[in-house]
Design an enzyme around this catalytic site. Structure first.
Site, mmCIF file in Angstrom:
data_model
loop_
_atom_site.group_PDB
_atom_site.id
_atom_site.type_symbol
_atom_site.label_atom_id
_atom_site.label_comp_id
_atom_site.label_asym_id
_atom_site.label_seq_id
_atom_site.Cartn_x
_atom_site.Cartn_y
_atom_site.Cartn_z
ATOM 1 N N ASP A 25 0.836 -1.197 0.000
ATOM 2 C CA ASP A 25 0.000 0.000 0.000
ATOM 3 C C ASP A 25 0.873 1.250 0.000
ATOM 4 O OD1 ASP A 25 -2.352 1.462 0.027
ATOM 5 O OD2 ASP A 25 -2.516 1.424 2.201
ATOM 6 N N SER A 70 -6.514 3.976 -0.274
ATOM 7 C CA SER A 70 -6.457 2.531 -0.053
ATOM 8 C C SER A 70 -7.787 1.838 -0.330
ATOM 9 C CB SER A 70 -6.005 2.234 1.379
ATOM 10 O OG SER A 70 -4.720 2.738 1.592
#
Length: 101
Positions: A25, A70
């Site tokens: 991420d 995200s």
């Protein structure tokens, strides 16, 4: 002939028992390159993640922005559809989408 032979080989191959999906991420090519250089300079070996047999890079821009967060990125990866930022598991029309996870 070669294509059909390749298909037979693939069709007879055993399916993997597990498939692992590692998601870095906030990580892109630049971050991997810096980490690779650091590890290579400190212990002379490649970055462990670069030793994995299969690697894929994805582009998961949000539906409403060139940048993503995200939640929208995870929706794109797990559901195969773009989502707006701050949206998890729903498409831009606010409809739930099915996840492969």
């Amino acid at each position: 002939m070669i294509a059909s032979l390749a298909f037979v080989v693939v069709a007879q191959a055993d399916a993997p028992k597990y498939i692992f999906l590692f998601i870095g991420d906030g990580m892109s090519t630049a971050q991997r390159m810096v980490a690779e250089e650091f590890v290579n300079k400190t212990n002379g070996e490649p970055l462990e993640m670069n030793k994995l047999p299969y690697q894929v890079m994805t582009r998961t821009r949000a539906a409403d922005s060139i940048l993503t967060d995200s939640a929208a990125a995870a929706t794109a990866i797990a559901c195969g559809v773009k989502a707006n930022c701050l949206s998890l598991g729903i498409n831009p029309e606010n409809e739930r989408v099915e996840s492969v996870a």
